[in-house]
Write a protein that holds these residues in place. Structure first.
Motif, mmCIF file in Angstrom:
data_model
loop_
_atom_site.group_PDB
_atom_site.id
_atom_site.type_symbol
_atom_site.label_atom_id
_atom_site.label_comp_id
_atom_site.label_asym_id
_atom_site.label_seq_id
_atom_site.Cartn_x
_atom_site.Cartn_y
_atom_site.Cartn_z
ATOM 1 N N TYR A 1 0.827 -1.207 0.000
ATOM 2 C CA TYR A 1 0.000 0.000 0.000
ATOM 3 C C TYR A 1 0.862 1.259 0.000
ATOM 4 C CZ TYR A 1 -3.907 -2.898 1.597
ATOM 5 O OH TYR A 1 -4.876 -3.853 1.702
ATOM 6 N N TYR A 2 0.360 2.284 -0.682
ATOM 7 C CA TYR A 2 0.890 3.636 -0.543
ATOM 8 C C TYR A 2 -0.205 4.458 0.120
ATOM 9 C CZ TYR A 2 4.764 3.120 -3.961
ATOM 10 O OH TYR A 2 5.906 2.763 -4.635
ATOM 11 N N HIS A 3 0.174 5.352 1.022
ATOM 12 C CA HIS A 3 -0.773 6.295 1.609
ATOM 13 C C HIS A 3 -0.307 7.711 1.326
ATOM 14 C CE1 HIS A 3 -2.580 3.449 4.892
ATOM 15 N NE2 HIS A 3 -2.889 3.104 3.667
ATOM 16 N N TYR A 4 -1.228 8.512 0.771
ATOM 17 C CA TYR A 4 -0.981 9.927 0.517
ATOM 18 C C TYR A 4 -1.909 10.746 1.402
ATOM 19 C CZ TYR A 4 1.748 8.610 -3.563
ATOM 20 O OH TYR A 4 2.702 8.077 -4.391
ATOM 21 N N ASP B 1 -7.026 11.625 13.618
ATOM 22 C CA ASP B 1 -6.666 10.791 12.473
ATOM 23 C C ASP B 1 -6.449 11.677 11.264
ATOM 24 O OD1 ASP B 1 -6.948 8.385 13.871
ATOM 25 O OD2 ASP B 1 -9.069 8.238 13.387
ATOM 26 N N ALA B 2 -6.092 11.049 10.171
ATOM 27 C CA ALA B 2 -5.951 11.778 8.911
ATOM 28 C C ALA B 2 -6.664 10.988 7.829
ATOM 29 C CB ALA B 2 -4.490 11.937 8.548
ATOM 30 N N GLU B 3 -7.279 11.698 6.897
ATOM 31 C CA GLU B 3 -7.840 11.022 5.739
ATOM 32 C C GLU B 3 -6.719 10.899 4.714
ATOM 33 O OE1 GLU B 3 -11.951 10.863 3.356
ATOM 34 O OE2 GLU B 3 -11.094 12.856 3.531
ATOM 35 N N VAL B 4 -6.611 9.729 4.121
ATOM 36 C CA VAL B 4 -5.549 9.470 3.160
ATOM 37 C C VAL B 4 -6.123 8.848 1.895
ATOM 38 C CG1 VAL B 4 -3.776 9.131 4.940
ATOM 39 C CG2 VAL B 4 -5.037 7.161 4.083
ATOM 40 N N LEU B 5 -5.371 8.966 0.823
ATOM 41 C CA LEU B 5 -5.629 8.188 -0.383
ATOM 42 C C LEU B 5 -4.823 6.912 -0.214
ATOM 43 C CD1 LEU B 5 -6.621 7.696 -3.285
ATOM 44 C CD2 LEU B 5 -4.599 8.955 -4.072
ATOM 45 N N ALA B 6 -5.519 5.778 -0.105
ATOM 46 C CA ALA B 6 -4.860 4.484 0.080
ATOM 47 C C ALA B 6 -4.850 3.758 -1.260
ATOM 48 C CB ALA B 6 -5.597 3.651 1.123
ATOM 49 N N ILE B 7 -3.659 3.449 -1.729
ATOM 50 C CA ILE B 7 -3.503 2.757 -3.013
ATOM 51 C C ILE B 7 -2.962 1.369 -2.724
ATOM 52 C CG2 ILE B 7 -2.384 2.789 -5.272
ATOM 53 C CD1 ILE B 7 -2.133 5.847 -4.909
ATOM 54 N N GLU B 8 -3.706 0.356 -3.151
ATOM 55 C CA GLU B 8 -3.304 -1.034 -2.941
ATOM 56 C C GLU B 8 -2.743 -1.595 -4.247
ATOM 57 O OE1 GLU B 8 -5.176 -5.323 -1.530
ATOM 58 O OE2 GLU B 8 -6.520 -3.666 -2.012
ATOM 59 N N PHE B 9 -1.641 -2.341 -4.129
ATOM 60 C CA PHE B 9 -1.006 -2.934 -5.297
ATOM 61 C C PHE B 9 -1.190 -4.449 -5.285
ATOM 62 C CE2 PHE B 9 1.204 1.021 -4.507
ATOM 63 C CZ PHE B 9 1.240 1.594 -5.760
ATOM 64 N N ASN B 10 -1.304 -5.036 -6.465
ATOM 65 C CA ASN B 10 -1.395 -6.491 -6.560
ATOM 66 C C ASN B 10 0.005 -7.100 -6.553
ATOM 67 O OD1 ASN B 10 -0.356 -6.240 -9.190
ATOM 68 N ND2 ASN B 10 -2.362 -6.421 -10.168
ATOM 69 N N ALA C 1 -7.777 2.028 -5.393
ATOM 70 C CA ALA C 1 -7.428 3.338 -4.826
ATOM 71 C C ALA C 1 -8.694 3.872 -4.184
ATOM 72 C CB ALA C 1 -6.930 4.283 -5.921
ATOM 73 N N LYS C 2 -8.616 4.208 -2.893
ATOM 74 C CA LYS C 2 -9.803 4.672 -2.188
ATOM 75 C C LYS C 2 -9.413 5.594 -1.038
ATOM 76 C CE LYS C 2 -9.754 0.473 0.562
ATOM 77 N NZ LYS C 2 -10.390 -0.762 0.872
ATOM 78 N N LEU C 3 -10.403 6.292 -0.511
ATOM 79 C CA LEU C 3 -10.207 7.126 0.643
ATOM 80 C C LEU C 3 -10.247 6.263 1.896
ATOM 81 C CD1 LEU C 3 -12.524 10.125 -0.251
ATOM 82 C CD2 LEU C 3 -10.082 9.892 -0.644
ATOM 83 N N ALA C 4 -9.395 6.572 2.855
ATOM 84 C CA ALA C 4 -9.356 5.810 4.100
ATOM 85 C C ALA C 4 -8.895 6.721 5.231
ATOM 86 C CB ALA C 4 -8.391 4.624 3.967
ATOM 87 N N ASN C 5 -9.158 6.288 6.452
ATOM 88 C CA ASN C 5 -8.655 7.003 7.630
ATOM 89 C C ASN C 5 -7.430 6.291 8.137
ATOM 90 O OD1 ASN C 5 -10.594 8.911 7.530
ATOM 91 N ND2 ASN C 5 -11.909 7.961 9.040
#
Length: 136
Positions: free
Chosen positions: A102-105, A114-123, A131-135
């Motif tokens: 995962y990458y978190h931006y 907390d912080a809201e992040v863009l969470a990008i999951e890789f296969n 790619a989705k919004l997450a806390n």
């Protein structure tokens, strides 16, 4: 002066903040979810995604949270879909956290520590699975 869609949302936010302060709704998970949803909906007047502005790290931790406004456009257009890790880094810059798969931006603080992040999951091939919004 004619009322715009944006002005109605600000009225809704003010009403929501009043309810939160009077009834303590923010202390419940449901209250937090409602507040987050309203904030995301107000943010629907998203700014266009701009990789130069996104990568400007001098502005990501202060208002206005420019990434927060651009992320909707980024996700709606499916720009990240199927990209390699290297392509994501070229487009978005170095992530605030790299958790292997995962990458978190960082997008913005959520007000509850907390912080809201863009969470990008890789296969397993190193391509974007989701790619989705997450806390964080």
């Amino acid at each position: 002066m004619a009322k715009t869609k944006g002005s109605r949302w600000w009225l809704l936010i003010i009403l929501l903040l009043f309810l939160v302060s009077v009834f303590g709704v923010y202390k419940t998970n449901i209250g937090r979810a409602v507040v987050r949803r309203v904030i995301r909906h107000v943010r629907s007047a998203d700014a266009r995604f701009d990789p130069v502005i996104w990568k400007d790290t001098s502005k990501i931790y202060s208002k206005p949270y420019v990434r927060s406004r651009m992320v909707g456009d980024l996700l709606k257009k499916g720009i990240l879909s199927g990209m390699s890790r290297q392509d994501v880094r070229r487009l978005l810059g170095k992530p605030e956290s790299d958790l292997g798969g995962y990458y978190h931006y960082f997008l913005h603080p959520d007000g509850w520590g907390d912080a809201e992040v863009l969470a990008i999951e890789f296969n397993s091939q190193g391509r974007v699975r989701s790619a989705k919004l997450a806390n964080n």
